[in-house]
Design a protein around this motif. Structure first.
Motif, PDB file in Angstrom:
ATOM      1  N   MET A   1       0.830  -1.178   0.000  1.00 47.07           N
ATOM      2  CA  MET A   1       0.000   0.000   0.000  1.00 47.07           C
ATOM      3  C   MET A   1       0.878   1.246   0.000  1.00 47.07           C
ATOM      4  N   LYS A   2       0.452   2.241  -0.726  1.00 47.36           N
ATOM      5  CA  LYS A   2       1.158   3.515  -0.793  1.00 47.36           C
ATOM      6  C   LYS A   2       0.183   4.598  -0.366  1.00 47.36           C
ATOM      7  N   LEU A   3       0.556   5.379   0.641  1.00 41.70           N
ATOM      8  CA  LEU A   3      -0.268   6.477   1.133  1.00 41.70           C
ATOM      9  C   LEU A   3       0.353   7.788   0.686  1.00 41.70           C
ATOM     10  N   MET A   4      -0.490   8.685   0.170  1.00 42.44           N
ATOM     11  CA  MET A   4      -0.030   9.993  -0.262  1.00 42.44           C
ATOM     12  C   MET A   4      -1.006  11.061   0.207  1.00 42.44           C
ATOM     13  N   LEU A   5      -0.466  12.225   0.520  1.00 47.00           N
ATOM     14  CA  LEU A   5      -1.290  13.396   0.810  1.00 47.00           C
ATOM     15  C   LEU A   5      -1.210  14.296  -0.415  1.00 47.00           C
ATOM     16  N   ARG A  16       0.083  19.239  -5.194  1.00 44.49           N
ATOM     17  CA  ARG A  16       1.400  18.669  -4.874  1.00 44.49           C
ATOM     18  C   ARG A  16       1.222  17.374  -4.089  1.00 44.49           C
ATOM     19  N   VAL A  17       2.015  16.370  -4.408  1.00 44.79           N
ATOM     20  CA  VAL A  17       1.892  15.054  -3.783  1.00 44.79           C
ATOM     21  C   VAL A  17       2.988  14.869  -2.731  1.00 44.79           C
ATOM     22  N   ILE A  18       2.566  14.458  -1.530  1.00 44.65           N
ATOM     23  CA  ILE A  18       3.511  14.167  -0.448  1.00 44.65           C
ATOM     24  C   ILE A  18       3.383  12.680  -0.128  1.00 44.65           C
ATOM     25  N   PRO A  19       4.367  11.865  -0.531  1.00 48.31           N
ATOM     26  CA  PRO A  19       4.294  10.431  -0.227  1.00 48.31           C
ATOM     27  C   PRO A  19       4.609  10.174   1.249  1.00 48.31           C
ATOM     28  N   ILE A  20       3.878   9.249   1.842  1.00 53.03           N
ATOM     29  CA  ILE A  20       4.103   8.861   3.230  1.00 53.03           C
ATOM     30  C   ILE A  20       4.693   7.456   3.202  1.00 53.03           C
ATOM     31  N   SER A  21       5.976   7.352   3.496  1.00 53.77           N
ATOM     32  CA  SER A  21       6.641   6.054   3.393  1.00 53.77           C
ATOM     33  C   SER A  21       7.029   5.469   4.752  1.00 53.77           C
ATOM     34  N   LYS A  22       6.895   6.239   5.809  1.00 52.26           N
ATOM     35  CA  LYS A  22       7.222   5.736   7.141  1.00 52.26           C
ATOM     36  C   LYS A  22       5.980   5.132   7.788  1.00 52.26           C
ATOM     37  N   ALA A  91      -4.401  23.933   6.820  1.00 53.04           N
ATOM     38  CA  ALA A  91      -3.919  23.088   5.717  1.00 53.04           C
ATOM     39  C   ALA A  91      -4.942  21.992   5.402  1.00 53.04           C
ATOM     40  N   GLN A  92      -5.198  21.805   4.105  1.00 57.94           N
ATOM     41  CA  GLN A  92      -6.134  20.778   3.670  1.00 57.94           C
ATOM     42  C   GLN A  92      -5.441  19.838   2.700  1.00 57.94           C
ATOM     43  N   PHE A  93      -5.770  18.550   2.821  1.00 60.96           N
ATOM     44  CA  PHE A  93      -5.177  17.516   1.980  1.00 60.96           C
ATOM     45  C   PHE A  93      -6.266  16.545   1.537  1.00 60.96           C
ATOM     46  N   GLU A  94      -6.011  15.880   0.410  1.00 61.59           N
ATOM     47  CA  GLU A  94      -6.838  14.749   0.016  1.00 61.59           C
ATOM     48  C   GLU A  94      -5.989  13.505   0.232  1.00 61.59           C
TER      49      GLU A  94
END
Length: 166
Positions: A1-5, A16-22, A91-94
């Motif tokens: 699974m890959k989570l991104m904000l 803008r995409v912020i990958p969450i890898s931790k 701050a808002q994210f999808e």
């Protein structure tokens, strides 16, 4: 699974995409956070994203102004789903969650696009005159979100986001 904000606000960095890898990813004002949001409406350690067994969760760290998913304030821990809207202060994210089967199909499409691009490059070296391809045809976009520093928001309070390299 890959989570991104995916950044919704500040507007200057929308998309803008912020990958969450931790497995544990802390968001807040403190310099130790993986995503720092410079706003008085954000607590030092505002919330934490957790990746556990192919699922994503968010935990509000008893922040003063709260953490919201789809306009609902969460209390404690809540599961995140693809398409959820996350609000942390101004701050808002999808939320974007891609599972391995989706990622492999995306990788296949990207590989096909790269091969097509290589064929175009090879054909550019021939002596025949050819019509120029349309802009952006058959190209891939590479996102390099680290480091991500977002400009201040035009809203009432200024916001600066920064992602710390792992």
């Amino acid at each position: 699974m890959k989570l991104m904000l995916i950044v919704g606000t500040p507007k200057a960095r929308r998309g803008r995409v912020i990958p969450i890898s931790k497995a544990t990813f802390i968001i807040g004002r403190d310099s130790t956070c993986q995503l720092r949001i410079d706003s008085e409406r954000i607590s030092r350690q505002h919330c934490t994203l957790h990746l556990i067994e192919e699922r994503a969760y968010i935990q509000d760290m008893q922040s003063t102004n709260g953490t919201f998913i789809n306009d609902e304030r969460i209390d404690g821990v809540a599961e995140l789903h693809d398409g959820d809207r996350l609000q942390i202060g101004p701050a808002q994210f999808e939320i974007m969650i891609a599972h391995p089967s989706y990622l492999s199909s995306v990788e296949e499409v990207a590989a096909e696009m790269l091969l097509a691009d290589e064929k175009k490059k090879d054909s550019c070296h021939s002596t025949e005159k050819k019509k120029a391809p349309a802009l952006n045809a058959g190209t891939t976009t590479e996102h390099t979100p680290l480091p991500a520093t977002l400009k201040p928001s035009p809203r009432k309070c200024e916001v600066t986001l920064s992602v710390v390299a792992e």
